[in-house]
Design a protein around this motif. Structure first.
Motif, mmCIF file in Angstrom:
data_model
loop_
_atom_site.group_PDB
_atom_site.id
_atom_site.type_symbol
_atom_site.label_atom_id
_atom_site.label_comp_id
_atom_site.label_asym_id
_atom_site.label_seq_id
_atom_site.Cartn_x
_atom_site.Cartn_y
_atom_site.Cartn_z
ATOM 1 N N ALA A 118 -27.542 -19.110 12.064
ATOM 2 C CA ALA A 118 -26.842 -20.035 12.979
ATOM 3 C C ALA A 118 -25.407 -19.552 13.192
ATOM 4 O O ALA A 118 -24.703 -19.218 12.246
ATOM 5 N N GLN A 119 -25.008 -19.542 14.429
ATOM 6 C CA GLN A 119 -23.757 -18.902 14.812
ATOM 7 C C GLN A 119 -23.321 -19.474 16.152
ATOM 8 O O GLN A 119 -24.181 -19.838 16.959
ATOM 9 N N CYS A 120 -22.038 -19.541 16.416
ATOM 10 C CA CYS A 120 -21.657 -20.057 17.748
ATOM 11 C C CYS A 120 -21.866 -18.964 18.788
ATOM 12 O O CYS A 120 -21.654 -17.786 18.524
ATOM 13 N N ASP A 121 -22.316 -19.383 19.948
ATOM 14 C CA ASP A 121 -22.599 -18.455 21.037
ATOM 15 C C ASP A 121 -21.397 -18.282 21.952
ATOM 16 O O ASP A 121 -21.336 -17.358 22.746
ATOM 17 N N VAL A 122 -20.490 -19.253 21.860
ATOM 18 C CA VAL A 122 -19.266 -19.158 22.651
ATOM 19 C C VAL A 122 -18.219 -18.576 21.699
ATOM 20 O O VAL A 122 -18.191 -18.905 20.510
ATOM 21 N N GLY A 254 -41.176 -22.384 19.773
ATOM 22 C CA GLY A 254 -39.969 -22.429 20.594
ATOM 23 C C GLY A 254 -39.244 -21.108 20.581
ATOM 24 O O GLY A 254 -39.273 -20.365 19.574
ATOM 25 N N THR A 255 -38.614 -20.801 21.705
ATOM 26 C CA THR A 255 -37.827 -19.566 21.822
ATOM 27 C C THR A 255 -36.502 -19.854 22.531
ATOM 28 O O THR A 255 -36.046 -19.073 23.363
ATOM 29 N N GLY A 256 -35.901 -21.020 22.212
ATOM 30 C CA GLY A 256 -34.585 -21.357 22.762
ATOM 31 C C GLY A 256 -33.479 -20.741 21.905
ATOM 32 O O GLY A 256 -33.738 -19.892 21.026
ATOM 33 N N ALA A 257 -32.251 -21.192 22.106
ATOM 34 C CA ALA A 257 -31.082 -20.591 21.436
ATOM 35 C C ALA A 257 -31.215 -20.604 19.913
ATOM 36 O O ALA A 257 -30.764 -19.667 19.234
ATOM 37 N N THR A 258 -31.849 -21.643 19.356
ATOM 38 C CA THR A 258 -31.997 -21.731 17.904
ATOM 39 C C THR A 258 -32.991 -20.689 17.393
ATOM 40 O O THR A 258 -32.705 -19.943 16.445
ATOM 41 N N ALA A 259 -34.171 -20.641 18.026
ATOM 42 C CA ALA A 259 -35.200 -19.691 17.585
ATOM 43 C C ALA A 259 -34.676 -18.262 17.676
ATOM 44 O O ALA A 259 -34.930 -17.433 16.781
ATOM 45 N N GLN A 277 -44.343 -18.900 22.153
ATOM 46 C CA GLN A 277 -43.400 -18.936 23.263
ATOM 47 C C GLN A 277 -43.983 -19.654 24.480
ATOM 48 O O GLN A 277 -45.118 -19.387 24.878
ATOM 49 N N ARG A 278 -43.183 -20.562 25.053
ATOM 50 C CA ARG A 278 -43.597 -21.169 26.326
ATOM 51 C C ARG A 278 -42.812 -20.523 27.470
ATOM 52 O O ARG A 278 -43.375 -20.122 28.469
ATOM 53 N N THR A 279 -41.483 -20.421 27.280
ATOM 54 C CA THR A 279 -40.658 -19.748 28.286
ATOM 55 C C THR A 279 -39.706 -18.793 27.565
ATOM 56 O O THR A 279 -39.018 -19.209 26.632
ATOM 57 N N PRO A 280 -39.662 -17.528 27.995
ATOM 58 C CA PRO A 280 -38.732 -16.602 27.325
ATOM 59 C C PRO A 280 -37.283 -16.981 27.620
ATOM 60 O O PRO A 280 -36.972 -17.464 28.710
ATOM 61 N N CYS A 391 -30.337 -21.174 34.649
ATOM 62 C CA CYS A 391 -31.398 -22.171 34.775
ATOM 63 C C CYS A 391 -31.652 -22.727 33.386
ATOM 64 O O CYS A 391 -31.968 -23.878 33.193
ATOM 65 N N LYS A 392 -31.571 -21.822 32.422
ATOM 66 C CA LYS A 392 -31.708 -22.206 31.024
ATOM 67 C C LYS A 392 -30.501 -21.661 30.279
ATOM 68 O O LYS A 392 -29.850 -20.746 30.749
ATOM 69 N N ARG A 393 -30.260 -22.216 29.119
ATOM 70 C CA ARG A 393 -29.118 -21.797 28.321
ATOM 71 C C ARG A 393 -29.260 -20.324 27.985
ATOM 72 O O ARG A 393 -30.231 -19.922 27.325
ATOM 73 N N THR A 443 -37.713 -26.749 18.428
ATOM 74 C CA THR A 443 -38.018 -27.370 19.728
ATOM 75 C C THR A 443 -36.882 -28.233 20.278
ATOM 76 O O THR A 443 -37.084 -28.998 21.214
ATOM 77 N N GLY A 444 -35.704 -28.124 19.697
ATOM 78 C CA GLY A 444 -34.527 -28.696 20.341
ATOM 79 C C GLY A 444 -34.299 -30.178 20.111
ATOM 80 O O GLY A 444 -34.827 -30.777 19.159
ATOM 81 N N PHE A 445 -33.528 -30.749 21.015
ATOM 82 C CA PHE A 445 -32.980 -32.091 20.835
ATOM 83 C C PHE A 445 -33.165 -32.925 22.098
ATOM 84 O O PHE A 445 -33.241 -32.393 23.199
ATOM 85 N N GLY A 561 -36.543 -27.434 31.972
ATOM 86 C CA GLY A 561 -35.884 -27.408 30.670
ATOM 87 C C GLY A 561 -34.896 -28.562 30.636
ATOM 88 O O GLY A 561 -34.811 -29.325 31.606
ATOM 89 N N TYR A 562 -34.142 -28.671 29.553
ATOM 90 C CA TYR A 562 -33.247 -29.822 29.482
ATOM 91 C C TYR A 562 -32.042 -29.687 30.416
ATOM 92 O O TYR A 562 -31.358 -30.657 30.691
ATOM 93 N N TYR A 563 -31.782 -28.473 30.936
ATOM 94 C CA TYR A 563 -30.692 -28.296 31.899
ATOM 95 C C TYR A 563 -31.016 -28.960 33.240
ATOM 96 O O TYR A 563 -30.136 -29.210 34.035
#
Ligand code: NDP
Length: 608
Positions: A118-122, A254-259, A277-280, A391-393, A443-445, A561-563
């Motif tokens: 876990a690490q900040c992306d910004v 899941g393959t979002g920012a956390t995965a 994976q559902r969406t890369p 479109c996605k993070r 799977t996120g929040f 996605g959640y965006y």
């Protein structure tokens, strides 16, 4: 882990190298494949038989006496929002301050998300708030979670917030008591907190969600959500070494920012890892680097705000003389500006087309990066995202893609459909069962669900009316922070406020604004401060007029996605809660002008 490569971004596909029409069509096909009728309803709420996914695995619950107390200000939430609020209130001279927090310490998202990697992306220099006030310099360009958690604690100490902290406590209700002009805040510890002012810093992504996969409750093996990482089961710690996975077959869903961040560590030690994976994701270069002490010493006072603004301007498409952060977030804008200059030199530029072409160019680089890092071309193809950037993070990592070169790691691509079924022993996709010992839900929040459900409590204002009732036809506030009928109550979120890629920047602006209002109310001995209905109506009107049909950065034509509310039209009521359509820069200027004007326009302060 491999050493980050500094600039794999520098492999630009030339504009003429791609067929824009074909890409447009492919994006559309990939989006349509993923649209589903149930939208946000597809997810399982973490309650009842799923409530165990919320249990804190990090700190033992301590029993304590209930608190029955009165205070000037109560802040709900001890993450960055609550800490920044506390800091700004201290700076405004507020002494009688309490912070109530679910976790066992300050940190919020960084308290809960301790998964490996876990690490900040910004960039940390703009992400960690109040660095100049605290006199701290992050160790690296992108801080790991442990440093951010430690910094949260440092903020708490620096601004003397620990004395007033009430940890391991969940707010259960908030009721306005007219005779005493106090908010009565009740908690799961039986506390009775009577506050003149309440500031809510609940955080945008605080409630984990589970996928509504049929059979999810039948699995007999071990499971957990990434925001409650079970090191007892995996062994190791946030820096890896998950040594208890050597004999385990593990699934990550899941393959979002956390995965993207934790998969390399699971892949390193698990007997076998299946990534469902559902969406890369788009996975750009991380390029982390230690902080150069000479650079840090060279910074002039006010540097952090300037850097935050420079970044925010660039990601909002406002040209700057210099790109101070210069990373994967600002790179796309650089491409747009370059194309814009070229087109201007040739004649009349078509802005929409320039933006689309620059986006294609950027995503072509992202896809080319997959080919350069993943050895099996068939696997590489499946890992390529076909949608517009933002479109996605976007994500940033140097180890996720190479993990699929390991013999013990398999990508299970579900072609946009998700996992079909969970059995007692594994997961089923396209008729094949993958037997595993453990399922990790990355799977996120919850994002698009109702306010009270995400916060976990209801707010009952004047006349016994709840905030959910008032907002049933659409959100209604002044500047996203105050709502008529709910005096002395302050909200912090992007709704009817602003969207920023760097969330602490938004929090900095909101907390500065709220400390100004609360500080004034305390100074002049006001019993209540409340929005005038006309001012609120006018702000809602402004939000509606400037709304661009979106709740966040993802457009309606984006992959769900959640965006973008899972690709479904949010409906008129939800759209009313959109961030200010004029953008964050204009919103921050508007708040500053409001404060400078000095008349607290639209607010009524009443004395006892
Ligand atoms: P996300 O919501 O981004 O990702 C959830 C993942 O689960 C997606 O890949 C989703 O697929 C997948 N999924 C959902 N349902 C199913 C299903 N039925 N079958 C298979 N897959 C499924 O959650 P994250 O925790 O990854 O990230 C949340 C946010 O937290 C980020 O967007 C970011 O804002 C923040 N974050 C920030 C970090 C930082 O560095 N600052 C690090 C990590 C997270 P699909 O895409 O198809 O919906």
């Amino acid at each position: 882990m491999s050493t980050p490569k500094q600039d794999e971004r520098a492999s630009p596909a030339a504009p003429q190298d791609f067929d824009a029409a074909a890409l447009r069509k492919r994006y559309q096909i990939e989006r349509d494949k993923r649209l589903r009728e149930d939208g946000n309803e597809q997810y399982v709420e973490v309650k009842g038989k799923f409530a165990r996914y919320l249990v804190d695995p990090y700190v033992e619950r301590e029993e304590r006496q209930s608190i029955d107390e009165e205070m000037d200000v109560l802040v709900i939430g001890g993450g960055f929002g609550g800490l920044q609020m506390g800091a700004r209130l201290r700076q405004a001279g507020v002494k009688d301050l309490r912070i109530v927090e679910k976790g066992g310490d300050f940190g919020g998202t960084w308290y809960w998300n301790r998964y490996p990697g876990a690490q900040c992306d910004v960039e940390s220099y703009i992400y960690l708030p109040l660095l100049e006030d605290v006199g701290y310099m992050p160790r690296e360009k992108y801080s790991f979670a442990a440093e951010i958690l430690e910094y949260s604690s440092r903020l708490g100490r620096h601004f003397d917030l620990y004395g007033g902290a009430i940890f391991q406590t969940e707010v259960k209700g908030m009721l306005w008591d007219e005779p005493s002009r106090r908010w009565i805040v009740t908690t799961d510890r039986g506390d009775h907190l009577r506050a003149r002012f309440v500031a809510m810093a609940n955080g945008p992504l605080n409630r984990p969600k589970l996928p509504g996969i049929p059979g999810i409750e039948n699995f007999k093996g071990h499971t957990f959500h990434t925001s409650r990482w079970d090191y007892e089961y995996t062994g190791g710690g946030p820096l890896g070494g998950l040594d208890r996975l050597h004999d385990k077959r593990v699934a990550v869903i899941g393959t979002g920012a956390t995965a993207i961040q934790c998969v390399p560590f699971v892949g390193e030690t698990a007997k076998h890892l299946y990534v469902f994976q559902r969406t890369p994701s788009s996975v750009d270069v991380r390029g982390n680097a230690p902080t150069d002490p000479r650079w840090a010493e060279s910074l002039a006072p006010g540097w952090q705000k300037r850097r935050m603004e420079n970044f925010n301007n660039l990601v909002s498409g406002v040209p700057q003389d210099e790109d101070l952060v210069d990373d994967g977030w600002t790179d796309l804008v650089g491409k747009m500006l370059r194309r814009f200059k070229e087109a201007t030199a040739r004649g009349a530029p078509n802005v929409a087309e320039i933006m689309e072409m620059a986006n294609f160019e950027k995503m072509n680089e992202i896809r080319a990066r997959v080919d350069s890092l993943v050895e099996d071309p068939a696997v590489a193809e499946k890992l390529k995202p076909y949608y517009q950037m933002f479109c996605k993070r976007p994500t940033f990592n140097d180890d996720f893609l190479p993990t699929f070169n390991r013999p013990n790691v398999d990508l299970v691509d579900t072609d946009g459909k998700g996992v079909d079924r969970i059995t007692e022993t594994g997961l089923v996709v396209a008729g094949i069962e993958y037997e595993v010992d453990c399922i990790i839900f990355a799977t996120g929040f919850e994002v698009g669900t109702g306010y009270a459900r995400r916060a976990g409590y209801e707010i009952t204002g004047r006349g016994g009316r709840t905030l959910s009732e008032k907002w049933s036809e659409g959100m209604s506030t002044l500047h996203g922070m105050q709502s008529h009928g709910f005096p002395n109550c302050f909200l912090m979120h992007m709704n009817q406020a602003a969207f920023t890629a760097n969330f602490p920047h938004l929090l900095d602006e909101l907390t500065t604004h709220l400390a100004f209002i609360i500080g004034h109310a305390l100074e002049c001995g006001a019993a209540t401060v409340e929005v005038e209905p006309e001012a609120e109506k006018a702000w809602v009107q402004t939000i509606l007029e400037k709304a661009n049909g979106m709740m966040g950065p993802g457009g309606p034509n984006c992959t769900p996605g959640y965006y973008n509310n899972e690709g479904k039209s949010p409906g008129a009521a939800a759209l009313q809660g959109a961030p200010y359509g004029g953008g964050s820069i204009a919103f921050f200027e508007l708040l500053e002008a409001w404060r400078s004007e000095g008349s607290f326009e639209g607010l009524v302060f009443e004395t006892e």
